[in-house]
Design a protein around this motif. Structure first.
Motif, PDB file in Angstrom:
ATOM      1  N   ARG A  33       0.807  -1.221   0.000  1.00 33.00           N
ATOM      2  CA  ARG A  33       0.000   0.000   0.000  1.00 33.00           C
ATOM      3  C   ARG A  33       0.840   1.272   0.000  1.00 33.00           C
ATOM      4  NH1 ARG A  33      -5.017  -1.570   0.449  1.00 33.00           N
ATOM      5  NH2 ARG A  33      -5.672  -3.161   1.923  1.00 33.00           N
ATOM      6  N   PHE A  34       1.037   1.850  -1.142  1.00 34.16           N
ATOM      7  CA  PHE A  34       1.832   3.079  -1.258  1.00 34.16           C
ATOM      8  C   PHE A  34       0.921   4.294  -1.440  1.00 34.16           C
ATOM      9  CE2 PHE A  34       5.023  -0.043  -2.170  1.00 34.16           C
ATOM     10  CZ  PHE A  34       6.202   0.523  -1.725  1.00 34.16           C
ATOM     11  N   ALA A  35       1.393   5.437  -0.932  1.00 31.97           N
ATOM     12  CA  ALA A  35       0.726   6.723  -1.180  1.00 31.97           C
ATOM     13  C   ALA A  35       1.806   7.782  -1.319  1.00 31.97           C
ATOM     14  CB  ALA A  35      -0.231   7.073  -0.042  1.00 31.97           C
ATOM     15  N   TYR A  47       4.129   4.249   3.022  1.00 32.47           N
ATOM     16  CA  TYR A  47       3.823   2.844   2.754  1.00 32.47           C
ATOM     17  C   TYR A  47       3.662   2.099   4.072  1.00 32.47           C
ATOM     18  CZ  TYR A  47       8.935   2.126   3.382  1.00 32.47           C
ATOM     19  OH  TYR A  47      10.222   2.109   3.867  1.00 32.47           O
ATOM     20  N   TYR A  48       3.081   0.909   3.949  1.00 28.27           N
ATOM     21  CA  TYR A  48       2.784   0.042   5.096  1.00 28.27           C
ATOM     22  C   TYR A  48       3.682  -1.173   5.005  1.00 28.27           C
ATOM     23  CZ  TYR A  48      -0.118  -3.700   7.263  1.00 28.27           C
ATOM     24  OH  TYR A  48      -0.577  -4.763   7.998  1.00 28.27           O
ATOM     25  N   SER A  49       4.190  -1.644   6.134  1.00 28.47           N
ATOM     26  CA  SER A  49       4.998  -2.868   6.110  1.00 28.47           C
ATOM     27  C   SER A  49       4.693  -3.698   7.348  1.00 28.47           C
ATOM     28  CB  SER A  49       6.500  -2.535   6.057  1.00 28.47           C
ATOM     29  OG  SER A  49       6.969  -2.140   7.333  1.00 28.47           O
ATOM     30  N   THR A  50       5.134  -4.941   7.317  1.00 28.75           N
ATOM     31  CA  THR A  50       5.027  -5.776   8.512  1.00 28.75           C
ATOM     32  C   THR A  50       6.429  -6.015   9.061  1.00 28.75           C
ATOM     33  OG1 THR A  50       5.018  -7.709   7.063  1.00 28.75           O
ATOM     34  CG2 THR A  50       2.893  -6.938   7.882  1.00 28.75           C
ATOM     35  N   VAL A  51       6.537  -5.987  10.375  1.00 34.84           N
ATOM     36  CA  VAL A  51       7.835  -6.118  11.043  1.00 34.84           C
ATOM     37  C   VAL A  51       7.789  -7.326  11.974  1.00 34.84           C
ATOM     38  CG1 VAL A  51       9.529  -4.972  12.502  1.00 34.84           C
ATOM     39  CG2 VAL A  51       8.077  -3.611  10.988  1.00 34.84           C
ATOM     40  N   GLN A  52       8.776  -8.201  11.821  1.00 41.95           N
ATOM     41  CA  GLN A  52       8.834  -9.400  12.665  1.00 41.95           C
ATOM     42  C   GLN A  52       9.888  -9.194  13.746  1.00 41.95           C
ATOM     43  OE1 GLN A  52       9.433 -12.945  10.391  1.00 41.95           O
ATOM     44  NE2 GLN A  52       8.547 -14.277  11.938  1.00 41.95           N
ATOM     45  N   HIS A  53       9.517  -9.478  14.979  1.00 40.13           N
ATOM     46  CA  HIS A  53      10.522  -9.379  16.051  1.00 40.13           C
ATOM     47  C   HIS A  53      10.198 -10.366  17.173  1.00 40.13           C
ATOM     48  CE1 HIS A  53       7.753  -5.820  17.066  1.00 40.13           C
ATOM     49  NE2 HIS A  53       7.344  -6.856  17.737  1.00 40.13           N
ATOM     50  N   LYS A  54      11.214 -10.580  18.009  1.00 38.31           N
ATOM     51  CA  LYS A  54      11.046 -11.506  19.132  1.00 38.31           C
ATOM     52  C   LYS A  54      10.524 -10.736  20.347  1.00 38.31           C
ATOM     53  CE  LYS A  54      14.559 -14.967  18.018  1.00 38.31           C
ATOM     54  NZ  LYS A  54      14.962 -14.508  16.685  1.00 38.31           N
ATOM     55  N   VAL A  55       9.577 -11.337  21.041  1.00 37.50           N
ATOM     56  CA  VAL A  55       9.004 -10.716  22.242  1.00 37.50           C
ATOM     57  C   VAL A  55       9.133 -11.692  23.398  1.00 37.50           C
ATOM     58  CG1 VAL A  55       6.905  -9.794  23.285  1.00 37.50           C
ATOM     59  CG2 VAL A  55       7.374  -9.365  20.890  1.00 37.50           C
ATOM     60  N   ALA A  56       9.636 -11.206  24.522  1.00 33.81           N
ATOM     61  CA  ALA A  56       9.757 -12.047  25.718  1.00 33.81           C
ATOM     62  C   ALA A  56       8.473 -11.950  26.530  1.00 33.81           C
ATOM     63  CB  ALA A  56      10.942 -11.598  26.555  1.00 33.81           C
ATOM     64  N   LYS A  57       7.793 -13.098  26.721  1.00 38.16           N
ATOM     65  CA  LYS A  57       6.573 -13.155  27.538  1.00 38.16           C
ATOM     66  C   LYS A  57       6.940 -13.679  28.923  1.00 38.16           C
ATOM     67  CE  LYS A  57       3.555 -12.180  24.190  1.00 38.16           C
ATOM     68  NZ  LYS A  57       2.646 -11.035  24.194  1.00 38.16           N
ATOM     69  N   VAL A  58       6.555 -12.975  29.931  1.00 37.21           N
ATOM     70  CA  VAL A  58       6.884 -13.364  31.307  1.00 37.21           C
ATOM     71  C   VAL A  58       5.638 -13.930  31.987  1.00 37.21           C
ATOM     72  CG1 VAL A  58       7.769 -12.582  33.527  1.00 37.21           C
ATOM     73  CG2 VAL A  58       8.621 -11.543  31.422  1.00 37.21           C
ATOM     74  N   VAL A 114      -1.992  -0.155  -7.060  1.00 39.88           N
ATOM     75  CA  VAL A 114      -2.370   1.260  -7.123  1.00 39.88           C
ATOM     76  C   VAL A 114      -1.555   2.052  -6.115  1.00 39.88           C
ATOM     77  CG1 VAL A 114      -4.277   2.883  -6.722  1.00 39.88           C
ATOM     78  CG2 VAL A 114      -4.730   0.698  -7.820  1.00 39.88           C
ATOM     79  N   ILE A 115      -1.209   3.297  -6.458  1.00 38.17           N
ATOM     80  CA  ILE A 115      -0.600   4.216  -5.499  1.00 38.17           C
ATOM     81  C   ILE A 115      -1.503   5.443  -5.401  1.00 38.17           C
ATOM     82  CG2 ILE A 115       0.936   5.199  -7.289  1.00 38.17           C
ATOM     83  CD1 ILE A 115       2.944   5.786  -4.977  1.00 38.17           C
ATOM     84  N   LYS A 116      -1.948   5.748  -4.184  1.00 39.45           N
ATOM     85  CA  LYS A 116      -2.776   6.931  -3.954  1.00 39.45           C
ATOM     86  C   LYS A 116      -1.877   8.165  -4.026  1.00 39.45           C
ATOM     87  CE  LYS A 116      -6.885   5.147  -3.067  1.00 39.45           C
ATOM     88  NZ  LYS A 116      -8.097   5.518  -3.823  1.00 39.45           N
ATOM     89  N   ALA A 117      -2.345   9.211  -4.706  1.00 38.38           N
ATOM     90  CA  ALA A 117      -1.518  10.407  -4.868  1.00 38.38           C
ATOM     91  C   ALA A 117      -2.342  11.656  -4.589  1.00 38.38           C
ATOM     92  CB  ALA A 117      -0.943  10.464  -6.283  1.00 38.38           C
ATOM     93  N   THR A 118      -1.707  12.641  -3.963  1.00 36.06           N
ATOM     94  CA  THR A 118      -2.354  13.918  -3.691  1.00 36.06           C
ATOM     95  C   THR A 118      -1.323  15.031  -3.826  1.00 36.06           C
ATOM     96  OG1 THR A 118      -3.831  15.080  -2.149  1.00 36.06           O
ATOM     97  CG2 THR A 118      -1.982  13.875  -1.175  1.00 36.06           C
TER      98      THR A 118
END
Length: 490
Positions: A33-35, A47-58, A114-118
């Motif tokens: 998704r670009f604009a 733009y939108y992206s997904t980020v993968q990371h490690k999370v410590a659950k206590v 599609v790229i939204k433009a303004t």
């Protein structure tokens, strides 16, 4: 650089800039998704992206119950987590071709078609964008995008709005996020001025405006001073002394005009002394012009705010762009005409509003407003970061680029429901932007702890061959962030 007829000019397309992928256009391999928002001189890409990371659950154990099978107080499990991130990058139009090439070369897989433009430049660069990225350009209404973006930052970013006080100990006074952001007045100062009343997420109306705006300052300023660049004009104005050009009340009456409540230092006539002045300096004329236009805009804004009974007035647009000299003159004008009843409010991220709005229009099916989003400070430029006077170190590192990153939060944030007045509640006991002693103490603590953190990180991944390289990279980036906060506490 080329020289023609004694005039030095710069090529419009400068391809010499180098773009480190992990510093500016981050996480492009997961981009969707670009604009884009293209103004007269600046482009903002989103733009939108997904980020993968490690999370410590206590998980802690209550030893009073049968659940506890050992003497351990808690256990830690590491889980992989994927979060959504929004990226916004601002750069000069001169670099648009280079940046589009870079984005195309680093896109791995995207379903986006599609790229939204303004913005005013969306039509001008439409063919270039479609050719470079292979995406169809879908144009969105500029004012609608601006309002959508403004609502988004006011709702999601704490201390987004600020008051500018030039001669105070702290020039920037950040405002607490309001439980209800509506209604408000947005005064957008571009080439001209648009004054918009915003009543809800989807209800807004342009209630007024003026043809005397940023374009007037630029055009008349160029004629008066022979200075063609907007930022140079503002620099001239910041050095100038307008009283050599403007006629004051005391020049006419010998002092103040008490019965009308006019002080002697008040401008009675802009450029009133120009006809009789022995000599005129360019900086004096630039300063006088800035006062004249700012006072005009300030009075208009005040009249509309009173007419519609609005106390929150936000200023934005190319004319403002975080320049202290314009923020000061607008603030002075508002204070004068409302006798301090209305404050001039500015936005930390006002340059991104159009791009944010265009992006939100393209992402409506995902309904991003159902989530709360938090600013990712590690991936964002600070306030005033593009000002070489404020922060030469940042300027040299990222050239003319400015970044904002926002992460989707796990839970939607709401105002504390048990507070009688949520708008007056301030949870911070120490303001590190203002308290220099406390700020230095904490920065020192973080610096001292850095080597230990790096050592622990390395020890946690003994079998990873690239761990040492990543640890060193982290050390350098983290230390740089601490130095940035020292030089640029805002």
């Amino acid at each position: 650089w080329t020289t023609a007829g004694g005039v030095t000019s710069r090529h419009t397309m400068d391809k010499s800039i180098t773009l480190p992928p992990d510093e500016i256009f981050r996480n492009l391999e997961n981009a969707k998704r670009f604009a884009i928002d293209i103004g007269g001189s600046l482009t903002k890409l989103a733009y939108y992206s997904t980020v993968q990371h490690k999370v410590a659950k206590v998980r802690s154990f209550d030893h009073a119950t049968k659940e506890a099978t050992s003497d351990e107080l808690y256990e830690i499990s590491v889980q992989e987590e994927v979060t959504a991130r929004l990226h916004f990058i601002k750069f000069e139009n001169a670099y648009i071709e280079t940046c589009l090439d870079f984005v195309r070369d680093h896109l791995v897989n995207t379903d986006t078609k599609v790229i939204k433009a303004t913005g005013g430049g969306a039509h001008k660069f439409k063919e270039l964008i479609e050719r470079k990225l292979g995406l169809r350009v879908d144009k969105e209404d500029e004012m609608t995008c601006l309002i959508k973006g403004c609502n988004f930052v006011l709702r999601n970013i704490p201390h987004e709005a600020f008051v500018y006080a030039k001669h105070a100990d702290s020039e920037f006074r950040f405002q607490t996020t309001q439980p209800d952001i509506f209604p408000y007045l947005l005064v957008n100062i571009g080439s001209g001025v648009s004054i918009v009343k915003v009543e809800s997420e989807d209800k807004f109306e342009r209630i007024g405006g003026s043809s005397i705006g940023g374009g007037t300052f630029w055009g008349l300023g160029a004629l008066l001073t022979k200075t063609k660049r907007f930022d140079e004009l503002l620099q001239l104005a910041s050095k100038g002394q307008h009283t050599s050009v403007d006629m004051l009340v005391k020049d006419i009456y010998g002092g103040s005009y008490g019965s009308l409540g006019l002080t002697g230092d008040l401008i009675a006539s802009s450029f009133g002394k120009s006809a009789t002045a022995d000599k005129e300096f360019r900086c004096y004329m630039a300063k006088s012009l800035l006062h004249m236009i700012s006072n005009d805009i300030g009075q208009l804004a005040c009249l509309y705010a009173k007419l519609h009974n609005l106390s929150r007035v936000y200023f934005g647009g190319f004319f403002i762009r975080g320049h202290p000299v314009t923020m000061h003159t607008i603030t002075y004008s508002i204070n004068f005409f409302t006798k301090g009843e209305v404050q001039a409010l500015f936005l930390r991220h006002e340059g991104y509003l159009g791009a944010i709005g265009a992006f939100l229009k393209g992402a409506e099916e995902d309904n991003p407003n159902q989530y709360s989003w938090g600013e990712n400070y590690a991936g964002s430029s600070g306030l005033m970061s593009v000002s070489p006077d404020m922060n030469p170190m940042q300027r040299a590192r990222s050239g003319t680029f400015d970044m904002l990153e926002m992460d989707r939060l796990e839970r939607k944030l709401v105002n504390l429901p048990l507070l009688q007045d949520a708008s007056s509640y301030i949870p911070d006991t120490v303001d590190l932007a203002e308290d220099a002693l406390a700020r230095e103490y904490w920065l020192y603590c973080f610096e001292e702890a850095l080597d230990g953190v790096v050592k622990r990180a390395l020890a946690s991944q003994p079998d990873m061959p690239e761990a040492a390289e990543r640890a060193e990279k982290f050390r350098q980036k983290y230390r740089h962030k601490l130095q940035t906060l020292r030089h640029q506490p805002l």
